[in-house]
Design a protein around this motif. Sequence first.
Motif, PDB file in Angstrom:
ATOM      1  N   ARG A   2     -14.987  -6.424  -4.140  1.00 34.02           N
ATOM      2  CA  ARG A   2     -13.875  -7.360  -4.237  1.00 34.02           C
ATOM      3  C   ARG A   2     -14.022  -8.236  -5.483  1.00 34.02           C
ATOM      4  O   ARG A   2     -13.048  -8.506  -6.191  1.00 34.02           O
ATOM      5  N   ALA A   3     -15.250  -8.682  -5.762  1.00 32.55           N
ATOM      6  CA  ALA A   3     -15.489  -9.522  -6.928  1.00 32.55           C
ATOM      7  C   ALA A   3     -15.140  -8.787  -8.214  1.00 32.55           C
ATOM      8  O   ALA A   3     -14.559  -9.372  -9.142  1.00 32.55           O
ATOM      9  N   LEU A   8     -11.682  -7.873 -12.908  1.00 32.04           N
ATOM     10  CA  LEU A   8     -10.818  -7.031 -13.737  1.00 32.04           C
ATOM     11  C   LEU A   8      -9.416  -7.633 -13.870  1.00 32.04           C
ATOM     12  O   LEU A   8      -8.804  -7.594 -14.943  1.00 32.04           O
ATOM     13  N   LEU A   9      -8.916  -8.200 -12.774  1.00 27.89           N
ATOM     14  CA  LEU A   9      -7.623  -8.888 -12.843  1.00 27.89           C
ATOM     15  C   LEU A   9      -7.689 -10.070 -13.806  1.00 27.89           C
ATOM     16  O   LEU A   9      -6.761 -10.283 -14.604  1.00 27.89           O
ATOM     17  N   ALA A  10      -8.780 -10.816 -13.752  1.00 31.00           N
ATOM     18  CA  ALA A  10      -8.954 -11.955 -14.654  1.00 31.00           C
ATOM     19  C   ALA A  10      -9.032 -11.487 -16.100  1.00 31.00           C
ATOM     20  O   ALA A  10      -8.416 -12.090 -16.991  1.00 31.00           O
ATOM     21  N   GLY A  15      -6.643 -11.319 -21.285  1.00 36.16           N
ATOM     22  CA  GLY A  15      -6.224 -10.550 -22.448  1.00 36.16           C
ATOM     23  C   GLY A  15      -4.780 -10.856 -22.805  1.00 36.16           C
ATOM     24  O   GLY A  15      -4.430 -11.049 -23.977  1.00 36.16           O
ATOM     25  N   ALA A  16      -3.925 -10.927 -21.788  1.00 36.85           N
ATOM     26  CA  ALA A  16      -2.525 -11.285 -22.010  1.00 36.85           C
ATOM     27  C   ALA A  16      -2.415 -12.724 -22.498  1.00 36.85           C
ATOM     28  O   ALA A  16      -1.599 -13.043 -23.373  1.00 36.85           O
TER      29      ALA A  16
END
Length: 139
Positions: A2-3, A8-10, A15-16
């Motif tokens: 989960r971490a 990866l979402l962070a 990046g965006a």
Amino acid sequence: MRAVVFALLAAGAWGAWALFTKLATRTLAPEAVLVVSYLVGSAIGLGFLLWTGEESLLGAFADTPGLSYAVAGGVATGLGSVAYYTGLQSGSVSVVSTVTALYFVVAVLLGVFLLGEPFSATKALGVALAIGAVVLLSQ
């Protein structure tokens, strides 16, 4: 696992963030971009705190040592952000973001020396390779 998913979402979101910040600093002062970005980010954080319902809003800020560390983290974030946004205004996003990404080396060293976290030859090699990658990517 989960971490890792959240990490990866962070990474994708940050990046965006680098891209949008570079675009914003083309026409706005870095200070203005910083304030707007952090106001929006703070609103999202507050909404998340209220949505999770794990703590009351007052309870979230009642832990004095935690609050002190949060304030110190905010100071570090603010100073780093001013430097980052100002760098983006005059430099390329690929160089400024890549060099700034070395923050994790600072975090590793602080974790080892101040928090007593373990440091192995494998981690040392990883840090060295990451620094090498940043040097190559920032050329």
